[in-house]
Scaffold this active site. Sequence first.
Site, PDB file in Angstrom:
ATOM      1  N   LYS A  39       0.843  -1.209   0.000  1.00  0.00           N
ATOM      2  CA  LYS A  39       0.000   0.000   0.000  1.00  0.00           C
ATOM      3  C   LYS A  39       0.872   1.250   0.000  1.00  0.00           C
ATOM      4  O   LYS A  39       0.590   2.207  -0.729  1.00  0.00           O
ATOM      5  CB  LYS A  39      -0.894  -0.011   1.253  1.00  0.00           C
ATOM      6  CG  LYS A  39      -1.503   1.328   1.599  1.00  0.00           C
ATOM      7  CD  LYS A  39      -2.447   1.248   2.774  1.00  0.00           C
ATOM      8  CE  LYS A  39      -1.838   1.520   4.130  1.00  0.00           C
ATOM      9  NZ  LYS A  39      -1.401   2.908   4.377  1.00  0.00           N
ATOM     10  N   ASN A  40       1.934   1.221   0.804  1.00  0.00           N
ATOM     11  CA  ASN A  40       2.715   2.436   0.991  1.00  0.00           C
ATOM     12  C   ASN A  40       3.729   2.695  -0.128  1.00  0.00           C
ATOM     13  O   ASN A  40       4.473   3.658  -0.057  1.00  0.00           O
ATOM     14  CB  ASN A  40       3.379   2.425   2.378  1.00  0.00           C
ATOM     15  CG  ASN A  40       2.313   2.556   3.468  1.00  0.00           C
ATOM     16  OD1 ASN A  40       1.148   2.858   3.176  1.00  0.00           O
ATOM     17  ND2 ASN A  40       2.696   2.330   4.710  1.00  0.00           N
ATOM     18  N   ARG A 113      -4.241  10.329   3.184  1.00  0.00           N
ATOM     19  CA  ARG A 113      -3.183  11.336   3.280  1.00  0.00           C
ATOM     20  C   ARG A 113      -2.398  11.483   1.972  1.00  0.00           C
ATOM     21  O   ARG A 113      -1.550  12.351   1.842  1.00  0.00           O
ATOM     22  CB  ARG A 113      -2.216  10.962   4.399  1.00  0.00           C
ATOM     23  CG  ARG A 113      -2.827  11.198   5.747  1.00  0.00           C
ATOM     24  CD  ARG A 113      -1.889  10.891   6.856  1.00  0.00           C
ATOM     25  NE  ARG A 113      -0.638  11.615   6.821  1.00  0.00           N
ATOM     26  CZ  ARG A 113      -0.466  12.865   7.222  1.00  0.00           C
ATOM     27  NH1 ARG A 113      -1.479  13.557   7.679  1.00  0.00           N
ATOM     28  NH2 ARG A 113       0.725  13.427   7.182  1.00  0.00           N
ATOM     29  N   CYS A 137      -5.322   7.460   9.090  1.00  0.00           N
ATOM     30  CA  CYS A 137      -5.678   6.983  10.424  1.00  0.00           C
ATOM     31  C   CYS A 137      -5.479   8.077  11.466  1.00  0.00           C
ATOM     32  O   CYS A 137      -4.565   8.874  11.373  1.00  0.00           O
ATOM     33  CB  CYS A 137      -4.835   5.770  10.772  1.00  0.00           C
ATOM     34  SG  CYS A 137      -5.287   4.328   9.818  1.00  0.00           S
ATOM     35  N   ARG A 142      -0.220  14.097  13.081  1.00  0.00           N
ATOM     36  CA  ARG A 142       0.136  13.881  11.681  1.00  0.00           C
ATOM     37  C   ARG A 142       0.167  15.195  10.892  1.00  0.00           C
ATOM     38  O   ARG A 142      -0.557  15.363   9.905  1.00  0.00           O
ATOM     39  CB  ARG A 142      -0.798  12.848  11.037  1.00  0.00           C
ATOM     40  CG  ARG A 142      -0.777  11.523  11.769  1.00  0.00           C
ATOM     41  CD  ARG A 142      -1.380  10.401  10.985  1.00  0.00           C
ATOM     42  NE  ARG A 142      -0.495   9.951   9.933  1.00  0.00           N
ATOM     43  CZ  ARG A 142      -0.779   8.970   9.095  1.00  0.00           C
ATOM     44  NH1 ARG A 142      -1.937   8.335   9.199  1.00  0.00           N
ATOM     45  NH2 ARG A 142       0.065   8.589   8.160  1.00  0.00           N
ATOM     46  N   ASP A 326       4.137   0.192  12.251  1.00  0.00           N
ATOM     47  CA  ASP A 326       2.960  -0.557  11.785  1.00  0.00           C
ATOM     48  C   ASP A 326       3.000  -2.032  12.194  1.00  0.00           C
ATOM     49  O   ASP A 326       2.051  -2.763  11.924  1.00  0.00           O
ATOM     50  CB  ASP A 326       2.856  -0.464  10.256  1.00  0.00           C
ATOM     51  CG  ASP A 326       2.816   0.975   9.791  1.00  0.00           C
ATOM     52  OD1 ASP A 326       1.809   1.636  10.039  1.00  0.00           O
ATOM     53  OD2 ASP A 326       3.812   1.437   9.218  1.00  0.00           O
ATOM     54  N   VAL A 348       7.330   6.722  16.883  1.00  0.00           N
ATOM     55  CA  VAL A 348       7.046   7.362  15.598  1.00  0.00           C
ATOM     56  C   VAL A 348       5.791   8.243  15.683  1.00  0.00           C
ATOM     57  O   VAL A 348       5.783   9.379  15.229  1.00  0.00           O
ATOM     58  CB  VAL A 348       6.921   6.312  14.478  1.00  0.00           C
ATOM     59  CG1 VAL A 348       6.603   6.977  13.136  1.00  0.00           C
ATOM     60  CG2 VAL A 348       8.204   5.498  14.364  1.00  0.00           C
ATOM     61  N   ARG A 434      -8.821  -0.407   4.031  1.00  0.00           N
ATOM     62  CA  ARG A 434      -7.869   0.601   3.524  1.00  0.00           C
ATOM     63  C   ARG A 434      -6.535  -0.041   3.168  1.00  0.00           C
ATOM     64  O   ARG A 434      -5.817   0.449   2.301  1.00  0.00           O
ATOM     65  CB  ARG A 434      -7.612   1.675   4.590  1.00  0.00           C
ATOM     66  CG  ARG A 434      -8.722   2.677   4.759  1.00  0.00           C
ATOM     67  CD  ARG A 434      -8.252   3.869   5.580  1.00  0.00           C
ATOM     68  NE  ARG A 434      -6.958   4.308   5.117  1.00  0.00           N
ATOM     69  CZ  ARG A 434      -5.957   4.702   5.897  1.00  0.00           C
ATOM     70  NH1 ARG A 434      -6.097   4.728   7.202  1.00  0.00           N
ATOM     71  NH2 ARG A 434      -4.807   5.070   5.381  1.00  0.00           N
TER      72      ARG A 434
END
Length: 454
Positions: A39-40, A113, A137, A142, A326, A348, A434
């Site tokens: 996903k990232n 985002r 999220c 953020r 994560d 983080v 997501r």
Amino acid sequence: MTLLNDIVSADGRKGGSGETLAIRGGRPLRGRVEVKGAKNLVTKAMVAAILGESPSILRDVPDISDVAVVRSLLEVHGVHVTDADEPGAFVLDPAEVESAHFEEIDAHAGASRIPILFCGPLLHRLGQAFIPDLGGCRIGDRPIDFHLDALRKFGAVVEKLPSGIRLSAPNGLHGANIHLPYPSVGATEQVLLTAVRAAGVTELRNAAIEPEIMDLIAVLQKMGAIISYEPNRVILIEGVDRLRGYDHRAIFDRNEAASWACAALATDGEIFVGGAKQQEMLTFLNVVRKVGGDFEIHEDGILFRRGGELKPVIVETDVHPGFMTDWQQPLIVALTQATGESIVHETVYENRFGFTQALVQMGADIVVHPHGLQEGPRRVPRRNLEQAAVINGPTPLHGADITVPDLRGGYSHVIAALTAEGESIVRNVGIISRGYEKLFDKLAALGADFDVLG
Ligand code: EPU
């Protein structure tokens, strides 16, 4: 054109909608699951296609709602997205990129985002960009200050409006010297996506170096960019005038792979994660070994199971090559079944232990210390984020009525419910789509006992 509220994502469900599962736990998950592109990475590579003068092909794209949101946002900006020559592959044609109408962009406000990463590519193509209020999220403030500071250094003019951010580049964009205050993943991607076509050289210091960022660099190099990675988190980008499309198979999703590994440990099952690779998961695999897990590396994936009794561990989340933020949520579910006291420090994000409340409701012994522990070993004192979770186990978990708070926390709730004896009601599971493709199909294939209540 795909309208945002028409987006149907993993398992044929509407993106982001609440859904409820009745899960009967207490049985090991066994079988094989496949993980696709990360996903990232995928969502960023889709944005990079805007920079090309010819179509790009992206392969191994997962069917998740974050991808659907980015696809829809690309489409409202005139990018034509069609199926390619194999399942899970897209052709992204940027020939007709145009400014979108405010209402079309605004329909995406709060959904993801990723829109912030449209800034550089749209400024290069159109000389202006509008970015709606950002979602993602709810795991801390953020902020996007690193992004906006970097864009200003490239010569962008940033105007904050109540509905979002308007950017323009009246004199074009030029290379810049940028030192990130923290190796932010998103801000590093912002700089890469902007610098590749800015005039002159950009030097980025304190860059994030996650494998997904290295894969984005590979995508951009295929497009014609000149990017070199120097020691000590320095990236040099020599701007070029033109970029072409790419053909790229996305790096596998390390976060999903780690999630299934933890599910095997928590439920005392055995899961083969097809597509997972060792190199990108070295840090995670070390922790699996320390916690008493067992793994076998195969050419086409990694097999995870317990190697005996689970043992406690002390970990601290960090940027790559550290233990990813994560990964801590599914790991904590497994740690509720380890004998002794485990400690997880989150450095983080400032607010990423909220999901543990539901585990406590299910019988876990977890105490969150928002301001950190008074004593105890820490690897490197990084940032001001001192929060820690102390997990004492093993604790039998029992069924409960719980509500998913965010993507990774939500997956952990599902795994906790599958570990627990008795029936759990898990609400708002739609959010998990997501980032997890075909979650229900995969759970069913692993022998999970659950019903979708709607
Ligand atoms: N930060 C700032 N200012 C900024 C940008 C970031 O203070 O302008 C702070 C953040 O508040 C956070 C820290 O820096 O405390 C790290 O944020 P980063 O920018 O690295 O994260 P991100 O790019 O927003 C991506 C992933 C996250 C993942 C993090 C860390 C995507 C879409 N998201 O977020 O993934 O946790 O990097 O690896 O790539 C997830 O997949 O569930 C997820 C949240």
